[in-house]
Design an enzyme around this catalytic site. Sequence first.
Site, PDB file in Angstrom:
ATOM      1  N   LYS A 163       0.626  -1.431  -0.202  1.00 39.93           N
ATOM      2  CA  LYS A 163       0.177   0.189  -0.136  1.00 39.93           C
ATOM      3  C   LYS A 163       0.859   1.370  -0.008  1.00 39.93           C
ATOM      4  O   LYS A 163       0.332   2.425  -0.406  1.00 39.93           O
ATOM      5  CB  LYS A 163      -1.066   0.130   1.522  1.00 39.93           C
ATOM      6  N   GLU A 177      -9.768   5.688   3.457  1.00 46.39           N
ATOM      7  CA  GLU A 177     -10.238   4.701   3.704  1.00 46.39           C
ATOM      8  C   GLU A 177      -9.383   3.516   4.028  1.00 46.39           C
ATOM      9  O   GLU A 177      -8.259   3.588   3.553  1.00 46.39           O
ATOM     10  CB  GLU A 177     -11.438   3.810   2.984  1.00 46.39           C
ATOM     11  N   SER A 208       1.715  -9.558  -0.488  1.00 46.06           N
ATOM     12  CA  SER A 208       1.027  -8.880  -0.864  1.00 46.06           C
ATOM     13  C   SER A 208       1.076  -7.690   0.568  1.00 46.06           C
ATOM     14  O   SER A 208       1.631  -6.660   0.628  1.00 46.06           O
ATOM     15  CB  SER A 208      -0.377  -7.909  -0.656  1.00 46.06           C
TER      16      SER A 208
END
Length: 448
Positions: A143, A165, A431
Amino acid sequence: MVAELRIKNCESSQSYPKLITINIYKIQQGPALSQSRSLFFIHKNILQQNTKNMDTYKISENGYYGDFGGAYVPEVLYKCIEELKHAYIGLLESDDFQKEYRALLKDYVGRPSPLYEAKRLSNKYNARILLKREDLNHTGAHKINNAIGQVLLAKQMGKTRIIAETGAGQHGVATATVCALMNMPCTIYMGETDIQRQMPNVERMKMLGATVSSVTSGNMTLKDAVNEAIRDWCCHPKDTFYVMGSAVGPHPYPDIVARLQSIISEEIKVQLHDKTGKDHPDYLMACVGGGSNAIGTFYFYLEDTRVKLIAAEAGGQGWNTPFTAATIHSGSVGILHGSKTLVLQTADGQVKEPFSISAGLDYPGIGPVHAHLAQTGRAQVYSINDDEAVRAAYELTRLEGIIPALESAHILAVLPKIKFKKSDVVVLTVSGRGDKDMQTFFKYRDYA
Ligand SMILES: Cc1ncc(COP(=O)(O)O)c(C=O)c1O
């Protein structure tokens, strides 16, 4: 006017209690996208191999991937979206942006993330499996690649406040981290259910100086956090930049996120060549919530049909039960959070509450690019149930000494479902790391 969106009135009070119905508009025309230009300038010769017809799976000029995408936004956000649409490609491709972005990815995030040859896992599944280690990035997931890029974009557009968010908390932590670094005030919206199951990340965001706003509508997960962030944005369109955490939302967000995450694919091309001498893997594998780590993994191989693209979505208790987040398996075409895509919905168009053990995959929509990849058959999508994911997490931990995030565990659980050949080269993106999920893993100790 093409549809209606019920949105809470932002003038009345801080908690926006009143519901009003407003029109939303479909943005028809976008700027001419320079799709043939890579966002990244290094390794250009490698990136351009086998990608002659670059446009089949990339975004169209008006923001669509095949039938999916577009920008269905309330009138109050129309100007913000137009401003972003006209600015983003020029800014992302500018030398100034690239210099700062690249430097931060290298020295702050720790990129390139390793491409690790997992020998014991390879042995078990009879293929050569390489793991793309996004779990080793600063803040523990992919991210941060996107958060750095979008906050830089916000600064260059003169915005002074950041909102975002978060589901698993990884995007929230990444955004809060970049905001601390760049001295920007930031508010993170998070569903109360997710706050409870991802407590370590909540504490990290607070320590980083972010305001964490608990969302108690719906089933208090990612969808509800996005709703609340959009409401905030509607109330502060002038000074606020919404840092979208996945390849979802109105155009141009899916394309911005895809471009910023394409660093994963870019590095795989170079690292795979160095490690195996091959210019392509046989399989590329990633989990899909909204789809940012998956599109980042696939980006430079989309047109290379020698490469099989494999995705995993969250089946929850089973894709054909009410307790699922498997949007591609059981969704239908609808509009969610500004984008035409596949949505879990009732026959009369009410969004269904999704369900998954993994907060980051617990979303009733899917990035429009993934709806398109699935519809055209370019990507093969598996639905993985909660217990399969937990077992796969324990398996990687015991075979390779890597505790993956629950989200990443979903794609690991696909390995036993594919019949590989010994010569197959498989690149699978891990991830994120599993530290945030320890509370859940404790409950399944007997799966070890
Ligand atoms: C570690 C990790 N992987 C995957 C995801 C799913 O997001 P995306 O599909 O955008 O990669 C999340 C979302 O929070 C996450 O934290």
